[in-house]
Enzyme design. Structure first.
Site, PDB file in Angstrom:
ATOM      1  N   LYS A 567       0.826  -1.216   0.000  1.00 24.33           N
ATOM      2  CA  LYS A 567       0.000   0.000   0.000  1.00 24.33           C
ATOM      3  C   LYS A 567       0.856   1.260   0.000  1.00 24.33           C
ATOM      4  CE  LYS A 567      -2.620  -1.197   3.516  1.00 24.33           C
ATOM      5  NZ  LYS A 567      -3.684  -1.112   4.533  1.00 24.33           N
ATOM      6  N   VAL A 569       3.819   1.603  -1.360  1.00 27.81           N
ATOM      7  CA  VAL A 569       4.360   1.769  -2.711  1.00 27.81           C
ATOM      8  C   VAL A 569       3.279   2.294  -3.661  1.00 27.81           C
ATOM      9  CG1 VAL A 569       5.325   0.559  -4.709  1.00 27.81           C
ATOM     10  CG2 VAL A 569       6.165   0.042  -2.400  1.00 27.81           C
ATOM     11  N   ILE A 570       2.075   1.752  -3.546  1.00 31.53           N
ATOM     12  CA  ILE A 570       0.972   2.259  -4.383  1.00 31.53           C
ATOM     13  C   ILE A 570       0.686   3.717  -4.049  1.00 31.53           C
ATOM     14  CG2 ILE A 570      -1.489   2.020  -4.891  1.00 31.53           C
ATOM     15  CD1 ILE A 570      -1.168  -0.996  -4.433  1.00 31.53           C
ATOM     16  N   HIS A 571       0.739   4.053  -2.764  1.00 30.87           N
ATOM     17  CA  HIS A 571       0.512   5.428  -2.329  1.00 30.87           C
ATOM     18  C   HIS A 571       1.558   6.366  -2.950  1.00 30.87           C
ATOM     19  CE1 HIS A 571       1.078   8.804   0.603  1.00 30.87           C
ATOM     20  NE2 HIS A 571      -0.239   8.820   0.528  1.00 30.87           N
ATOM     21  N   THR A 572       2.772   5.872  -3.079  1.00 32.33           N
ATOM     22  CA  THR A 572       3.857   6.688  -3.631  1.00 32.33           C
ATOM     23  C   THR A 572       3.745   6.846  -5.144  1.00 32.33           C
ATOM     24  OG1 THR A 572       5.345   6.000  -1.852  1.00 32.33           O
ATOM     25  CG2 THR A 572       6.387   6.836  -3.861  1.00 32.33           C
TER      26      THR A 572
END
Length: 736
Positions: A567, A569-572
């Site tokens: 999550k 990494v996806i947020h970034t």
């Protein structure tokens, strides 16, 4: 606003047409007022609606399965190939113009209003619409200005089921390749996968189904068996052309013209047990036939010249002279005449079996017809007075050359909602309302009527006359009439759909499509204008959105241990693909957190990654970040040895006597160096975070790390970057 669902396929021939028909039939049996829709169809077959408009045969079949009459809105654009590189373009049921493929692709975007107007008219009439795509949505050379697959799904905001053909092999590669070639927004439209045409024990597929669901993040909503049904299907032509059964009392040979069209005319003959029907281009198959049929053609002049080039014109004339019955339908009827005058004014010599002449003009005749046979010669005279019905689709007008001595095949009247007064110029109308159609001469006959074998009385009378001529009895194959037989086939298709597809899930997918004019959900944010959110709430809201989309859009349930990293990494990156590509060695998260808590230093390959790591949080546990990319000694040694600074930076850590966490976000050579150092026993990393981005050696370097017996977190494939490396470190830190 109608419920809607779109069926797309991994390829042509995946079975979209029949799946669409089966789902329509199943929903209609439950009371839905359902209809098919295909924005653009390239069809080998077409039919005529009650108001004299031309649409693809597949949409007419689907409408019949749904229990409704075919309408032009169901297929607003129809492409009828008339050469290897061009088609006659039909728009709203009428000829638009002949176009090359290149010219059509340059212009097709202009037809979007036509598509949307047809859709809107259809929505006003039906509560449920099932949309069929064409070919594959992953034909990346054709994706620009797409109006029939994902481009249409986007215009209509339609959920998609992806069908794959397991009978051709490589079904999981079909599915994965199709999904992965689509951009993220289009992937999200795919709500389910159908594995079609399966033969065997479905339980053997279970491991593959589980894996493809994990890889794609899309549920498989059913496995359809290979069905042996007699239903008009746009994809069934190739199978029919090679089918050879010699068990019937009568041998009927259909000449397989290069531009053969409306082959569904012969489906009723194929399903009659008294008939062995063969499509052929070989002279030897015509010998011994009780009936030879010259079928419709999308290029009558071209196919007539083909007959002459391969010598089949001589064979047909010889066999007709010997007494073999020859029947021409539409273009085949025109070829049997004395001559054909093309649109360019060129006069082509016909086969000369019928005393007629055809002149091609710009006008196209399309109408539903009914009438009675009026032949007065030979075997065809035994059919006199029998009822026929069907439809006409043809360019060209045909006239008798010696009408006083020859008989017409039938007298016809319009059976549709509109008449075609210009048709009266064809074959000269008699004093009554009926128009004379076709011609009979000796052993040859021709007609413009497509679908005449659908009429039970005519078909059985015709086959009975052929049997009588051979001195053998003819028995009706079934007490069912043709119409009842077709309805039984549709019901068998629907039964298979209900048995093998998760229709509850499919209906749920259809219901989830929210109408544009529906009342907004008060729990959902208004995305039409920015919303003020307190700084401390932004990340929390972002993580909620990520969790919601992973579950409801991508149908992914993450491992609780690795979920915080995924999550973060996806947020970034705003890239949900990392839910599939991040790979964790056993215990990597726990071991990485343990190392950070113990104050283990982090080595990275870029200053950007170093800047992105939360050093204040890291310092609380006595840790720090090292980056040797700007070290003069590293730069000098790299230049001297012809290596990258990233590779030499990793070597520099080997002599320190410490064990590190390595966070690599840019250079695959750093990973390759780490691989060699670990294999040589010179370092023992606490954790390797391998997420470089790029093209050269990126994938290969990451795969090397996966082979090591050390803790790792790797983003497989080309995805990655320094920001991703920093995000993974921070995800571990924030859990301490």
């Amino acid at each position: 606003m109608s419920r809607k669902l779109m069926i797309q396929g991994t390829m042509s021939g995946a079975g979209k047409s029949l799946l669409t028909a089966g789902i329509l039939r199943a929903l209609a049996r439950e009371g839905a007022h359902a209809a098919p829709f295909k924005s653009q169809n390239m069809a080998l077959n077409s039919c005529v609606t009650a108001d004299g408009l031309e649409i693809g045969r597949a949409q007419a079949m689907q409408a019949e399965a749904a229990g409704t009459a075919p309408e032009v809105e169901m297929n607003p654009i129809l492409l009828k190939p008339n050469s290897d590189t061009g088609s006659q373009v039909i728009v709203n049921g009428k000829v638009y113009k002949d176009m090359s493929a290149r010219a059509y692709f340059a212009e097709k975007k202009k037809l979007v209003p036509v598509i949307m107007e047809a859709w809107e008219r259809l929505e006003k009439k039906y509560d449920t619409i099932v949309i069929e795509g064409a070919g594959s949505p992953a034909e990346i050379n054709l994706k620009d200005d797409d109006i029939v697959n994902m481009g249409l799904a986007r215009m209509l905001d339609a959920p998609v089921l992806l069908a794959a053909d397991i009978d051709r092999g490589g079904v999981f590669a079909q599915i994965y390749g199709t999904v992965m070639l689509l951009p993220e927004e289009e992937r999200r439209r795919i709500k389910g996968i159908i594995i079609n045409k399966f033969r065997g024990d479905v339980s053997l597929l279970t491991p593959g189904i589980r894996q493809i669901e994990e890889l794609c993040g899309i549920p498989v909503v059913g496995v359809m068996p290979y069905l042996h049904l007699d239903i008009d299907d746009e994809d069934s032509l190739s199978e029919r052309l090679v089918r050879r059964e010699d068990t019937g009392l009568l041998k009927i040979a259909v000449v397989r013209l290069p531009h053969l069209s409306n082959y569904t005319d012969f489906a009723p003959l194929e399903s009659d047990g008294a008939v062995s029907l063969v499509y052929t281009q070989r002279a030897e198959d015509l010998d011994g036939a009780d009936l030879i049929i010259l079928p419709g053609s999308k290029n009558t002049g071209g196919d007539l010249q083909w007959l002459r080039r391969c010598g089949l014109d001589i064979v047909l004339k010889r066999l007709a002279k010997r007494g073999t019955r020859v029947l021409g339908i539409c273009g085949g009827y025109q070829m049997l005449g004395e001559s054909i005058v093309t649109e360019d004014g060129e006069e082509l010599t016909g086969l000369g079996l019928l005393p007629v002449r055809t002149v091609f003009e710009d006008d196209k005749i399309t109408r539903q017809v009914q009438g009675k046979v009026c032949a007065s010669e030979g075997i065809f005279s035994t059919l006199e007075g029998m009822t026929i019905s069907g439809y006409e689709i043809h360019m060209g007008r045909t006239e008798y050359l010696n009408k006083a001595d020859r008989s017409c095949f039938a007298r016809l009247t319009d059976a549709g909602l509109v008449s075609a007064p210009d048709r009266r110029n064809d074959m000269q109308a008699d004093t009554r309302d009926a128009v004379r159609d076709g011609c009979v001469c000796d052993h040859a006959a021709g007609t413009y009527v497509h679908g005449l074998f659908e009429e039970d009385g005519f078909r059985e009378g015709f086959l009975g006359a052929l049997c009588q001529e051979k001195g053998i009895p003819y028995e009706k194959p079934s007490p069912l009439g043709r119409q009842a037989y077709r309805q039984a086939q549709y019901d068998a298709l629907a039964d298979a759909v209900l048995k093998h597809l998760d229709m509850a899930k499919i209906k749920e997918i259809m219901e989830e499509a929210v109408p544009e004019d529906a009342e907004p959900d008060p729990t959902e944010p208004d995305h039409t204008k920015p919303e003020y959110i307190k700084p401390q709430e932004i990340e929390q809201r972002s993580m909620q959105i990520i969790e919601n989309e992973l579950l409801h859009v991508y149908h992914r349930s993450l491992d609780p241990v690795t979920a915080p990293v995924v999550k973060r990494v996806i947020h970034t990156t705003a890239d949900f693909g990392y839910a599939d590509t991040l790979s964790f060695s056993e215990g990597a998260v726990e071991k990485g957190m343990k190392a950070l808590r113990a104050g283990t230093k982090i080595v990275t390959d870029t200053m950007m990654a170093m800047s992105g790591i939360n050093k204040k949080r890291l310092a609380q546990y006595g840790g720090s970040v090292l980056c040797y990319m700007q070290d003069p000694e590293v730069a000098e040694e790299a230049k001297a040895r012809g290596l990258t600074r990233a590779a030499v930076s990793m070597e520099k850590t080997a002599g320190s006597g410490e064990d590190y966490i390595y966070a690599i976000g840019n250079a695959p050579t750093a990973l390759m160096s780490l691989y060699d150092l670990v294999r040589a026993g010179k370092i023992r990393p606490k954790l390797i975070i391998g997420v470089p981005v790029g093209f050269v050696n990126v994938v290969e370097a990451k795969e090397l790390i996966l082979k090591l017996d050390v803790p790792f977190i790797v983003a497989r494939g080309r995805r990655g970057g320094s920001n991703v490396a920093a995000a993974i470190v921070n995800a571990l830190l924030y859990q301490l």
